[in-house]
Structures are given as structure tokens and as C-alpha cells.
Design a protein around this motif. Structure first.
Motif, PDB file in Angstrom:
ATOM      1  N   CYS A 158     -40.789  -9.131 -15.283  1.00 38.23           N
ATOM      2  CA  CYS A 158     -41.376  -8.974 -13.955  1.00 38.23           C
ATOM      3  C   CYS A 158     -40.691  -9.955 -13.018  1.00 38.23           C
ATOM      4  O   CYS A 158     -39.902 -10.798 -13.444  1.00 38.23           O
ATOM      5  N   ILE A 159     -40.987  -9.855 -11.749  1.00 43.07           N
ATOM      6  CA  ILE A 159     -40.387 -10.775 -10.797  1.00 43.07           C
ATOM      7  C   ILE A 159     -40.909 -12.187 -11.056  1.00 43.07           C
ATOM      8  O   ILE A 159     -42.109 -12.404 -11.242  1.00 43.07           O
ATOM      9  N   ALA A 160     -40.000 -13.145 -11.099  1.00 44.13           N
ATOM     10  CA  ALA A 160     -40.356 -14.521 -11.438  1.00 44.13           C
ATOM     11  C   ALA A 160     -40.666 -15.343 -10.187  1.00 44.13           C
ATOM     12  O   ALA A 160     -40.333 -14.950  -9.060  1.00 44.13           O
ATOM     13  N   ARG A 161     -41.261 -16.488 -10.400  1.00 41.21           N
ATOM     14  CA  ARG A 161     -41.686 -17.346  -9.293  1.00 41.21           C
ATOM     15  C   ARG A 161     -40.529 -17.675  -8.352  1.00 41.21           C
ATOM     16  O   ARG A 161     -40.676 -17.645  -7.134  1.00 41.21           O
ATOM     17  N   GLY A 162     -39.365 -17.945  -8.901  1.00 39.37           N
ATOM     18  CA  GLY A 162     -38.237 -18.319  -8.066  1.00 39.37           C
ATOM     19  C   GLY A 162     -37.711 -17.206  -7.193  1.00 39.37           C
ATOM     20  O   GLY A 162     -36.910 -17.444  -6.279  1.00 39.37           O
ATOM     21  N   SER A 163     -38.138 -15.970  -7.459  1.00 40.93           N
ATOM     22  CA  SER A 163     -37.686 -14.810  -6.697  1.00 40.93           C
ATOM     23  C   SER A 163     -38.774 -14.183  -5.835  1.00 40.93           C
ATOM     24  O   SER A 163     -38.496 -13.269  -5.054  1.00 40.93           O
ATOM     25  N   TYR A 164     -40.009 -14.656  -5.978  1.00 41.57           N
ATOM     26  CA  TYR A 164     -41.152 -13.981  -5.359  1.00 41.57           C
ATOM     27  C   TYR A 164     -41.658 -14.788  -4.169  1.00 41.57           C
ATOM     28  O   TYR A 164     -42.640 -15.520  -4.254  1.00 41.57           O
ATOM     29  N   GLU A 165     -41.006 -14.618  -3.036  1.00 32.77           N
ATOM     30  CA  GLU A 165     -41.410 -15.302  -1.813  1.00 32.77           C
ATOM     31  C   GLU A 165     -42.455 -14.476  -1.076  1.00 32.77           C
ATOM     32  O   GLU A 165     -42.296 -13.267  -0.899  1.00 32.77           O
ATOM     33  N   PRO A 190     -40.394 -22.864   5.378  1.00 32.92           N
ATOM     34  CA  PRO A 190     -41.561 -22.976   6.271  1.00 32.92           C
ATOM     35  C   PRO A 190     -42.288 -21.651   6.451  1.00 32.92           C
ATOM     36  O   PRO A 190     -41.675 -20.605   6.693  1.00 32.92           O
ATOM     37  N   GLY A 191     -43.607 -21.691   6.279  1.00 30.05           N
ATOM     38  CA  GLY A 191     -44.434 -20.506   6.448  1.00 30.05           C
ATOM     39  C   GLY A 191     -44.483 -19.602   5.246  1.00 30.05           C
ATOM     40  O   GLY A 191     -45.091 -18.530   5.304  1.00 30.05           O
ATOM     41  N   HIS A 192     -43.878 -20.014   4.153  1.00 31.35           N
ATOM     42  CA  HIS A 192     -43.784 -19.175   2.972  1.00 31.35           C
ATOM     43  C   HIS A 192     -44.132 -19.953   1.704  1.00 31.35           C
ATOM     44  O   HIS A 192     -44.121 -21.186   1.676  1.00 31.35           O
ATOM     45  N   LEU A 193     -44.465 -19.195   0.655  1.00 33.52           N
ATOM     46  CA  LEU A 193     -44.771 -19.750  -0.652  1.00 33.52           C
ATOM     47  C   LEU A 193     -44.043 -18.930  -1.710  1.00 33.52           C
ATOM     48  O   LEU A 193     -43.636 -17.798  -1.457  1.00 33.52           O
ATOM     49  N   MET A 194     -43.911 -19.510  -2.894  1.00 34.62           N
ATOM     50  CA  MET A 194     -43.355 -18.790  -4.037  1.00 34.62           C
ATOM     51  C   MET A 194     -44.500 -18.544  -5.023  1.00 34.62           C
ATOM     52  O   MET A 194     -45.193 -19.485  -5.435  1.00 34.62           O
ATOM     53  N   PHE A 195     -44.695 -17.276  -5.396  1.00 27.98           N
ATOM     54  CA  PHE A 195     -45.841 -16.881  -6.221  1.00 27.98           C
ATOM     55  C   PHE A 195     -45.422 -16.659  -7.670  1.00 27.98           C
ATOM     56  O   PHE A 195     -44.445 -15.959  -7.954  1.00 27.98           O
ATOM     57  N   ASP A 196     -46.203 -17.211  -8.587  1.00 30.18           N
ATOM     58  CA  ASP A 196     -45.962 -17.088 -10.021  1.00 30.18           C
ATOM     59  C   ASP A 196     -46.838 -15.971 -10.592  1.00 30.18           C
ATOM     60  O   ASP A 196     -47.934 -16.212 -11.091  1.00 30.18           O
TER      61      ASP A 196
END
Length: 250
Positions: A158-165, A190-196
Motif C-alpha cells: 500500500c502507499i507508505a507514509r513517506g509517499s502519502y502527503e 507547510p500545511g501538509h502532513l504525511m499519513f501512515d
């Protein structure tokens, strides 16, 4: 050659997380596209699906869903492709049925409780996972005789944390349900997060009482040679995308 990943947690149960290689589709769908809902040529998709079944459980009847990012789970029956129920989890205690979940960044999760002879599969995108599709799959397995403390569950590519902005607002419904879910969001630009997503799914499974949980740790977005990715396709401006399949059956 078909890319097939397996997990020792599901040893003894026919299963496989398949990638995009080893099929007959061409162009942006090259080559093992399993998506009935894609704009790929239908005969190619049917051939790809037959190859996937042959790689994991020759002679089995493939059962898939019309996936809608829900928390709905159904018990498998030998329905045809045109009669696929709108759902995102499926369970079975019937030999000869092969459960299939299609993904292209969302998390495929395969479940097995061999002692009871029950298996399950779930499509866990962020919306389905937040809504409870994983817990509902466990509950549906229990209804067929499984015990959750004997269930093994494995989260596939699945999409990993480092790729999921994601945007900061994306986290709001997660934190509203459980402030501790902040641990699955990490700083980005800025204004974004990375989701696991993988970590979030694993935590939901653990909270549901699943005894053995595995994570393959494979990033679909980053590995274009082996896996389809909806987000990668979007970033490239391509008109459609392929779907890989994850399979499990008794």
C-alpha cells in the motif's frame, strides 16, 4: 512473471499479494491489471484474473467485490462479476472460493483463522479503515466460527507514509475519534502532513483483538515496476490506472 508476495503468518492457507507483472494488458495497464472497472480491454482483464487464480489456487472460483470505500462486509458466495455486491470486506468458510481484493495504494488486508476454517479479505483505504471495515471483517469471521484471538491478519502493499502527503484538515476526523491517532501523522511541507496508512490499519487490528498482525512494508507509490498506484498515476496526469489483486482462500 507474476509478482507474488506471501506472509509466514498465513502459512498453510492459499494466499498471495500480487503485483502488476505477468499479465497481458498493455500501455498504462501493463501488465497484470485486474480492474474490471478500468478502461482496459475486458478480454485482457479476464485473462489476467485467470492467471492470478492459477498462480495462487488453481481451479478455485474467484470472488471479488464492487468496492466503494465502505465499512460493509459480506459473506462470499459464487456470484458472477456482474453481481458483485457493493462492499469492501468479504469472508468465507467455503472451500473452493478465492477471495480477491483490488487495490492501487489502499491497503489490502488478508485474514485467516485456520483452526475454524475461516478466511477474510478487506480493502482498507483511509475512509474504510476509519469507518471500521477491518473490525467488521473480524466480526464477520467470528459469525462463521472464528475466534479473534486466533486470527492472523497481514497488511499487503500500500502507499507508505513517506509517499502519502495529505492536507492538515485530513487528520480532523481521525483525531476527533481518538486524539492518540496523531501518532499516524507526521510533519511535511507547510500545511501538509504525511499519513501512515499501514500503521493505522495495524493499530486498528490490534485494538480489535487480532492476535497476529503482519505488515509487508511495501510502498506501491514508490515501486512503479512492481505495483500500480492511483496517486502516482494522478501525479503523472495519466487518464486511468491499473489495479493489483490480493487473494486468499481455503
Amino acid at each position: 512473471m507474476i509478482t507474488r508476495l506471501e506472509s509466514p503468518l498465513l502459512a498453510g492457507v492459499r494466499h498471495g499479494f500480487l503485483g502488476r507483472t505477468g499479465g497481458v494488458s498493455a500501455g498504462i495497464f501493463a501488465s497484470l491489471n485486474m480492474g474490471l472497472g478500468s478502461s482496459d480491454e475486458a478480454p485482457a482483464v479476464r485473462e489476467n484474473r485467470a492467471r492470478g487464480v492459477a498462480a495462487v489456487a488453481p481451479g478455485a472460483r474467484l470472488v471479488t467485490l464492487h468496492q466503494v470505500h465502505s465499512a460493509t462486509v459480506v459473506e462470499a458466495d459464487a456470484w458472477g462479476d456482474a453481481a458483485r455486491p457493493h462492499a469492501d470486506g468479504v469472508v468465507s468458510a467455503t472451500r473452493g472460493l478465492l477471495l480477491g481484493i483490488l487495490t492501487a495504494d489502499c491497503a489490502p488486508v488478508l485474514f485467516a483463522e485456520p483452526e475454524a476454517g475461516v478466511v477474510g479479505a478487506a480493502h482498507a483505504g483511509w475512509k474504510g479503515a476509519l469507518g471500521g471495515v477491518l473490525e467488521n471483517t473480524v466480526g464477520a469471521m467470528e459469525a462463521l466460527g472464528a475466534r479473534r484471538d486466533r486470527i492472523s491478519a497481514v497488511i499487503g502493499p500500500c502507499i507508505a507514509r513517506g509517499s502519502y502527503e495529505v492536507g492538515e484538515a485530513f487528520a480532523t476526523p481521525f483525531l476527533a475519534g481518538d486524539p492518540a491517532d496523531a501518532r499516524f501523522f507526521h510533519g511535511g511541507r507547510p500545511g501538509h502532513l504525511m499519513f501512515d496508512l499501514e500503521g493505522y490499519c495495524a493499530a486498528r487490528l490490534a485494538a480489535a483483538g487480532v492476535a497476529r498482525i503482519g505488515c509487508l512494508g511495501v510502498d506501491t507509490y514508490a515501486d512503479a515496476a512492481r505495483f500500480f498506484s492511483f496517486r502516482r498515476t494522478t501525479h503523472r496526469g495519466e487518464p486511468d490506472y491499473g489495479r493489483q489483486i490480493s487473494l486468499i482462500g481455503l
